[in-house]
Design an enzyme around this catalytic site. Structure first.
Site, PDB file in Angstrom:
ATOM      1  N   MET A   1       0.982  -1.116   0.037  1.00  0.00           N
ATOM      2  CA  MET A   1      -0.170  -0.130   0.021  1.00  0.00           C
ATOM      3  C   MET A   1       0.917   1.360  -0.029  1.00  0.00           C
ATOM      4  O   MET A   1       1.772   1.352   0.798  1.00  0.00           O
ATOM      5  CB  MET A   1      -0.936  -0.040   1.366  1.00  0.00           C
ATOM      6  CG  MET A   1      -1.912  -1.242   1.275  1.00  0.00           C
ATOM      7  SD  MET A   1      -2.887  -1.257  -0.075  1.00  0.00           S
ATOM      8  CE  MET A   1      -3.890  -2.694   0.271  1.00  0.00           C
ATOM      9  N   CYS A   2       0.818   2.099  -0.704  1.00  0.00           N
ATOM     10  CA  CYS A   2       1.529   3.185  -1.416  1.00  0.00           C
ATOM     11  C   CYS A   2       0.863   4.382  -1.570  1.00  0.00           C
ATOM     12  O   CYS A   2      -0.343   4.503  -1.653  1.00  0.00           O
ATOM     13  CB  CYS A   2       2.736   2.877  -2.338  1.00  0.00           C
ATOM     14  SG  CYS A   2       3.366   1.226  -1.968  1.00  0.00           S
ATOM     15  N   THR A   3       1.746   5.733  -1.794  1.00  0.00           N
ATOM     16  CA  THR A   3       1.182   6.909  -2.168  1.00  0.00           C
ATOM     17  C   THR A   3       2.412   7.220  -3.234  1.00  0.00           C
ATOM     18  O   THR A   3       3.417   7.356  -3.109  1.00  0.00           O
ATOM     19  CB  THR A   3       1.081   7.993  -1.027  1.00  0.00           C
ATOM     20  OG1 THR A   3       0.285   7.289  -0.017  1.00  0.00           O
ATOM     21  CG2 THR A   3       0.377   9.182  -1.601  1.00  0.00           C
ATOM     22  N   GLU A  95       2.692   1.065  -7.142  1.00  0.00           N
ATOM     23  CA  GLU A  95       1.439   1.611  -6.184  1.00  0.00           C
ATOM     24  C   GLU A  95       0.602   0.604  -6.481  1.00  0.00           C
ATOM     25  O   GLU A  95      -0.155   0.398  -7.517  1.00  0.00           O
ATOM     26  CB  GLU A  95       1.081   3.006  -6.966  1.00  0.00           C
ATOM     27  CG  GLU A  95      -0.277   3.479  -6.408  1.00  0.00           C
ATOM     28  CD  GLU A  95       0.078   4.151  -4.964  1.00  0.00           C
ATOM     29  OE1 GLU A  95      -0.776   4.213  -4.120  1.00  0.00           O
ATOM     30  OE2 GLU A  95       1.403   4.607  -4.838  1.00  0.00           O
ATOM     31  N   ARG A 244      -5.793  10.800   1.138  1.00  0.00           N
ATOM     32  CA  ARG A 244      -4.397  11.058   0.648  1.00  0.00           C
ATOM     33  C   ARG A 244      -4.107  11.897  -0.624  1.00  0.00           C
ATOM     34  O   ARG A 244      -3.368  12.865  -0.554  1.00  0.00           O
ATOM     35  CB  ARG A 244      -3.642   9.724   0.583  1.00  0.00           C
ATOM     36  CG  ARG A 244      -3.080   9.029   1.901  1.00  0.00           C
ATOM     37  CD  ARG A 244      -2.632   7.781   1.626  1.00  0.00           C
ATOM     38  NE  ARG A 244      -3.475   6.606   1.180  1.00  0.00           N
ATOM     39  CZ  ARG A 244      -3.176   5.502   0.494  1.00  0.00           C
ATOM     40  NH1 ARG A 244      -1.885   5.396   0.109  1.00  0.00           N
ATOM     41  NH2 ARG A 244      -4.018   4.701   0.347  1.00  0.00           N
TER      42      ARG A 244
END
Length: 475
Positions: A1-3, A95, A244
């Site tokens: 899980m990323c941004t 991502e 986010r």
């Protein structure tokens, strides 16, 4: 899980390309920095399974592989996260994004042998020379062998920056980020309208026809929209993902007013109200709704906070890629890596021309130690989280001052490098490598000093709580 954040070259303060991503999974997943040497005369296949990866994806090895860097998982040396190759191509991935249930029902992921985040850097970087070439190769693999999961990947070189997203097991779309705009994503499919005649867009050949045939898109509804046709959009996105992207857009476009939970209607691209800087990207990687009621750290640790922040404790590294086409390649491309939780870490530069890293960057497991670079930062972060309001300002201030001082030193080094490079490349490269290694060493030393400072404070705190002095306050 990323941004992920991608910024076009005309939207930045200095004309550079900027790409940032946080990699979030487990705080126990130590990361290494690896320089893969160029190889010639190779044969055989790359095998994910042979490295202990997640599935049985394979792909032919290039006969001649370029030198490249990655920041991989300690256990498998896969999921290389971010890197550049000797030709100047850089990528960050992945991502994690999610196809809709309807899309997966007609074109599921190939979980057994499709390409995943484990494999992408080690397949693309040894052989592709440009961002567009990287997109095209990854797209062809998705079409023929399938994607083992949903993902987004950014590709950057000295001329372009592209972002690719999977739509389903064998469908994908990619787009060159407009020069005057930025793109932000938080575990969502975000790419929008697709026009096969647009030279700044690429996609699987059957992207629209397949969606039409399977009922994922109806032409009478208007222009084909990739994310609407293929990707998930439900209640999980409203609190885990939308905030986010909202935070990224609010920081770079402060006058923009939009509901936090209106993710599908957020603009795909925006022109920032002020030119984006490297510091903006670092700040966003550290973002956790500080100063608001949704801050899960500043008001006592709150793992039940519904808004998922960009900077989470289980981030195992975050990075910012910067590409400056007007400079010689060894200093034109830099990746700033913050090991562990970005909010409590230090973004340290790794230049394209860095020839080797100290041994501790190839160390570290899922058990804490006192030697590896990863655990030097992670141990400090863990201790600070025991009293974030009191201890975090100390660490953030020290790392902030170090980053500012390093930035000034970089300017001086780079100016001297350019002068030397025109006359004596070997001398310039020595200057660069000596400087970069010195920065790495100073950052590690600062982390160790801060660990001892924080331990001293916590020792005094605990003693004050359970002191048990006698009635004359003597031993």
């Amino acid at each position: 899980m990323c941004t992920t954040i991608v910024v076009g070259e005309k939207a930045t303060a200095d004309g550079s390309f900027l790409v940032a991503r946080s990699a979030d999974s487990s705080s126990l997943k130590a990361q290494h920095f690896v320089i893969h040497p160029a190889k010639t005369g190779q044969s055989g296949v790359y095998s994910c399974k042979a490295h202990g990866g997640v599935n049985d994806f394979t792909y032919p090895l290039p006969e001649n592989a370029m030198r490249y860097t990655t920041v991989p998982n300690w256990k498998t040396q896969l999921h290389g996260a971010v890197g550049y190759n000797e030709a100047g191509l850089g990528l960050t991935g992945t991502e994690s994004i999610f196809a809709s249930d309807e899309a997966l029902a007609v074109d599921p992921y190939n979980k057994a042998s499709g390409i995943t985040e484990d494999d992408i850097p080690d397949v693309i970087l040894p052989r592709c020379r440009t961002a567009r070439e990287g997109v095209e190769l990854l797209g062809k693999i998705i079409e023929t062998q399938g994607a083992g999961e949903g993902f987004g990947v950014a590709f950057v070189d000295m001329n372009d920056v592209w972002y690719l997203e999977t739509g389903s097991g064998h469908q994908w779309m990619a787009e060159r980020t407009p020069a005057d705009s930025y793109f932000g994503s938080g575990n969502q499919g975000r790419l929008g309208n697709y026009d096969p005649a647009d030279p700044n867009q690429l996609a699987s050949p059957t992207l629209v026809a397949f969606a039409t045939e399977k009922g994922l898109y109806r032409p009478e509804d208007g222009v084909f929209n990739f994310s609407k046709a293929y990707t998930r959009d439900d209640g999980r996105d409203r609190v885990y993902n939308d905030p986010r992207v909202w935070a990224i857009q609010k920081h770079l476009n402060p006058s923009l007013e939009q509901p936090v939970d209106a993710g599908r209607s957020f603009p795909v691209y925006l022109t920032p109200e002020k030119k984006v800087t490297l510091e903006d990207m670092k700040l966003l990687m550290r973002h956790h709704f500080e100063g608001t009621e949704h801050d899960p750290y500043g008001n006592g640790l709150n793992g039940a906070e519904p808004w998922r922040p960009i900077s989470v404790f289980r981030t195992y590294e975050a990075h910012v890629m910067q590409v400056r086409p007007w400079l010689p390649l060894p200093i034109a491309e830099v990746v700033y890596v913050a090991f562990g939780m970005a909010d409590l870490s230090c973004f340290v530069p790794f230049y394209h021309g860095l020839e080797a890293v100290p041994a501790q960057y190839g160390m570290g497991t899922d058990h804490a130690d006192t030697v590896s670079a990863y655990w030097k930062y992670r141990r400090l972060q863990t201790l600070v989280m025991t009293d974030y309001p009191k201890l975090a300002p100390i660490v953030k201030s020290a790392f902030g001052a170090f980053e500012a001082e390093t930035a000034e030193a970089q300017k001086a080094m780079e100016a001297e490098f350019v002068e030397r490079f025109a006359k004596d490349e070997a001398s310039a490269m020595k200057l660069l490598n000596d400087f970069n290694l010195d920065v790495l060493a100073k950052a590690e030393a600062l982390a160790e000093k801060l660990l001892n400072d924080v331990f001293t404070i916590r020792t005094a705190d605990i003693e004050a709580t359970v002191v048990f002095k006698n009635n004359k306050s003597k031993d």
